[in-house]
Write a protein that holds these residues in place. Sequence first.
Motif, PDB file in Angstrom:
ATOM      1  N   HIS A   1       0.795  -1.235   0.000  1.00 42.42           N
ATOM      2  CA  HIS A   1       0.000   0.000   0.000  1.00 42.42           C
ATOM      3  C   HIS A   1       0.827   1.285   0.000  1.00 42.42           C
ATOM      4  O   HIS A   1       0.244   2.364   0.097  1.00 42.42           O
ATOM      5  CB  HIS A   1      -0.934   0.009   1.216  1.00 42.42           C
ATOM      6  CG  HIS A   1      -1.960  -1.078   1.201  1.00 42.42           C
ATOM      7  ND1 HIS A   1      -3.042  -1.071   0.341  1.00 42.42           N
ATOM      8  CD2 HIS A   1      -2.081  -2.221   1.926  1.00 42.42           C
ATOM      9  CE1 HIS A   1      -3.779  -2.149   0.552  1.00 42.42           C
ATOM     10  NE2 HIS A   1      -3.213  -2.867   1.501  1.00 42.42           N
ATOM     11  N   THR A   2       2.143   1.180  -0.096  1.00 45.12           N
ATOM     12  CA  THR A   2       2.966   2.392  -0.098  1.00 45.12           C
ATOM     13  C   THR A   2       3.532   2.651  -1.486  1.00 45.12           C
ATOM     14  O   THR A   2       3.614   1.747  -2.321  1.00 45.12           O
ATOM     15  CB  THR A   2       4.126   2.285   0.906  1.00 45.12           C
ATOM     16  OG1 THR A   2       4.948   1.156   0.558  1.00 45.12           O
ATOM     17  CG2 THR A   2       3.613   2.116   2.323  1.00 45.12           C
TER      18      THR A   2
ATOM     19  N   SER B   1      -1.185   6.789  -0.924  1.00 48.62           N
ATOM     20  CA  SER B   1      -1.440   8.183  -0.573  1.00 48.62           C
ATOM     21  C   SER B   1      -0.345   8.630   0.373  1.00 48.62           C
ATOM     22  O   SER B   1       0.039   7.876   1.275  1.00 48.62           O
ATOM     23  CB  SER B   1      -2.816   8.352   0.056  1.00 48.62           C
ATOM     24  OG  SER B   1      -2.760   8.427   1.448  1.00 48.62           O
TER      25      SER B   1
ATOM     26  N   THR C   1      -1.264   8.229   4.058  1.00 49.28           N
ATOM     27  CA  THR C   1      -1.259   6.855   4.561  1.00 49.28           C
ATOM     28  C   THR C   1       0.158   6.310   4.622  1.00 49.28           C
ATOM     29  O   THR C   1       0.521   5.593   5.565  1.00 49.28           O
ATOM     30  CB  THR C   1      -2.144   5.949   3.682  1.00 49.28           C
ATOM     31  OG1 THR C   1      -3.449   6.531   3.577  1.00 49.28           O
ATOM     32  CG2 THR C   1      -2.273   4.564   4.290  1.00 49.28           C
TER      33      THR C   1
ATOM     34  N   GLN D   1      -6.085   3.600  12.361  1.00 53.16           N
ATOM     35  CA  GLN D   1      -6.192   4.661  11.353  1.00 53.16           C
ATOM     36  C   GLN D   1      -5.832   4.142   9.964  1.00 53.16           C
ATOM     37  O   GLN D   1      -6.481   4.487   8.969  1.00 53.16           O
ATOM     38  CB  GLN D   1      -5.267   5.821  11.721  1.00 53.16           C
ATOM     39  CG  GLN D   1      -5.609   6.535  13.013  1.00 53.16           C
ATOM     40  CD  GLN D   1      -4.628   7.656  13.295  1.00 53.16           C
ATOM     41  OE1 GLN D   1      -4.465   8.570  12.484  1.00 53.16           O
ATOM     42  NE2 GLN D   1      -3.950   7.585  14.431  1.00 53.16           N
ATOM     43  N   ILE D   2      -4.807   3.316   9.902  1.00 56.67           N
ATOM     44  CA  ILE D   2      -4.351   2.801   8.609  1.00 56.67           C
ATOM     45  C   ILE D   2      -5.414   1.912   7.981  1.00 56.67           C
ATOM     46  O   ILE D   2      -5.744   2.055   6.792  1.00 56.67           O
ATOM     47  CB  ILE D   2      -3.029   2.031   8.787  1.00 56.67           C
ATOM     48  CG1 ILE D   2      -1.898   3.017   9.139  1.00 56.67           C
ATOM     49  CG2 ILE D   2      -2.678   1.247   7.534  1.00 56.67           C
ATOM     50  CD1 ILE D   2      -0.649   2.345   9.674  1.00 56.67           C
TER      51      ILE D   2
ATOM     52  N   ALA E   1      -8.192   3.903   6.575  1.00 57.94           N
ATOM     53  CA  ALA E   1      -7.821   4.540   5.308  1.00 57.94           C
ATOM     54  C   ALA E   1      -7.841   3.535   4.157  1.00 57.94           C
ATOM     55  O   ALA E   1      -8.288   3.854   3.042  1.00 57.94           O
ATOM     56  CB  ALA E   1      -6.432   5.162   5.435  1.00 57.94           C
ATOM     57  N   LEU E   2      -7.402   2.307   4.412  1.00 52.90           N
ATOM     58  CA  LEU E   2      -7.412   1.289   3.361  1.00 52.90           C
ATOM     59  C   LEU E   2      -8.834   0.919   2.969  1.00 52.90           C
ATOM     60  O   LEU E   2      -9.121   0.671   1.791  1.00 52.90           O
ATOM     61  CB  LEU E   2      -6.643   0.048   3.821  1.00 52.90           C
ATOM     62  CG  LEU E   2      -5.157   0.250   4.158  1.00 52.90           C
ATOM     63  CD1 LEU E   2      -4.516  -1.077   4.533  1.00 52.90           C
ATOM     64  CD2 LEU E   2      -4.415   0.903   3.002  1.00 52.90           C
TER      65      LEU E   2
ATOM     66  N   ARG F   1     -10.100   3.448   0.549  1.00 55.81           N
ATOM     67  CA  ARG F   1      -9.507   3.358  -0.795  1.00 55.81           C
ATOM     68  C   ARG F   1      -9.988   2.135  -1.555  1.00 55.81           C
ATOM     69  O   ARG F   1     -10.188   2.183  -2.771  1.00 55.81           O
ATOM     70  CB  ARG F   1      -7.972   3.319  -0.684  1.00 55.81           C
ATOM     71  CG  ARG F   1      -7.369   4.688  -0.477  1.00 55.81           C
ATOM     72  CD  ARG F   1      -5.941   4.647   0.028  1.00 55.81           C
ATOM     73  NE  ARG F   1      -5.083   3.640  -0.589  1.00 55.81           N
ATOM     74  CZ  ARG F   1      -3.812   3.467  -0.224  1.00 55.81           C
ATOM     75  NH1 ARG F   1      -3.288   4.215   0.723  1.00 55.81           N
ATOM     76  NH2 ARG F   1      -3.069   2.546  -0.805  1.00 55.81           N
TER      77      ARG F   1
END
Length: 536
Positions: free
Chosen positions: A448-449, A461, A464, A486-487, A490-491, A494
Amino acid sequence: MADRCGRGVLVALATAIAATGCAPLVDVEQTAAEVRSSVQAPTVRGGEAVIALDQEPDKLDPTLASTLASRQIFSSMCEKLYDVDESVRLVPQLAAALPQISADGRELTIPLRTRVLFNDGTPLDAPAVKKSLDRHRELKGSARKTELNAVQSVAVVDPSTVRLTLSRPYAPLTSMLADRAGMIMSPAKLDERGADFTDDPVCVGPFRFTERVAQDRIVLDRSEFYYDRDRVRLDRLVYRTVPDDNIRMANLRSGEFDVIWEVPTPEVPILLRDNGIVLLNQPTLQYYGITVNVRNVGGETGEVTGPLADDPRLREALSLAIDRRTLNKIAFNGLFQTACGPIPDSSEYATPKTQECPPHDPERARRLIAETGVRTPVRFEMTLANDPTQLRAGQVIQAMAAQVGFDVVLRPTESATAISEARQGHFQTFFVGWSGRPDPDGNIAAFHTEGGSQNYSGDFSPATDELIEQAGSEQDVTRRRALYEQIVDALHQRNNVVYLYRTQYYTAHTAQLAGVETFPDGIIRMKSAGHVRAGG
């Protein structure tokens, strides 16, 4: 039309599975209690064991490999600095002890086992460890780069000690060194083969590489150089690639195969009643989901055209369309668990928030699709492995998605080929699993990075990415939990990966074999396996 076709297919699928007579729909609690290793009956030395895998391993190069099938091979021929035990605790393997970590978290000092040889007779020492770690970090196309991204340099302290200097504190590093990032390769063989190491791999392990015949077999023979060779009972391991569930099961029962990985779930209740078969059963760290190509063009960040790439509302609609519990019941006889994120519920970093599932809400899914103004049905391809289990699950997903206005075209593909194509962005969606890691960062950062080595979707993002880096640097468990909440949130917003379920590992072997072990990492450990002594 979508409702009639979709629900009709779901009913037909459920009826077809029940009609096979293989097994009723059951719950996990109704199957065997967790069994991670076969009975330690007296065994004889010698002989071979044939292990059937359900997919072809990719490269036998720890730097480049990406499949769980390749990890099965590595477990017998490529040891790591660290390993996990049956409780997923980190333990030394080629390292002599857990690392010493500096007060600021920016240095790890790792002592090494002494008097250890690679399977070509080359000594394992600190320069050899440095050579492999540097290759993992620097080789073009390395699948380990994200895992070792925090490592700034590797230094030889003395012949049996290495020191890793980090650009930032990174709590998951020891966990990363308990998988392929911690596998150490023979420096002599690396010098000889270079980028072609995969053709003749040499590491430290109970067995050494002998031959590979693509799409057929990989042969390993007992190593005369292994430091713990007295515990190794078998002379040879033969790994066979057999995607067809029925063939794997038939050959297990006939005795042609000694071990099979990934027992199909309809067979589980049957094997429980078979006295000639031992069924090993483990909860897992693994998850399966649908990866959406959002920004992967030729392996680089770019502009992808297509409705799912263009509008996150359609990705949310896809997630809402899938009834994860029904998927589990129809496709897997209720033997798996729903999963809605990258952190397993067994993790110390799991919280109720990280385990929350999006509701099954087809009405909202239809509204979201209508809001986008796209013409329905929304057509897209879904690449998936060409095996019966994946195809069965793919058909259920296809039917559920049809109920809200999607037209999912299944694209069965050989596993290693599918992963190679995914890396290059040659897909729209990819139904794929990840075997999971003990530390959440191993299930998140690479996927995801920006520039993540497993980020097939290409989506990221900056906000994130910063949270993910912060979570990896945080040493306090409570604060890390809060960051992962939080992560995961956010996922979910998305939906570049739509998480679906977590498997249960079912591995089976004949009763003539003993000492086979499986842990929640999904790896079959054959080091101490052997054929049962007659009358034993």
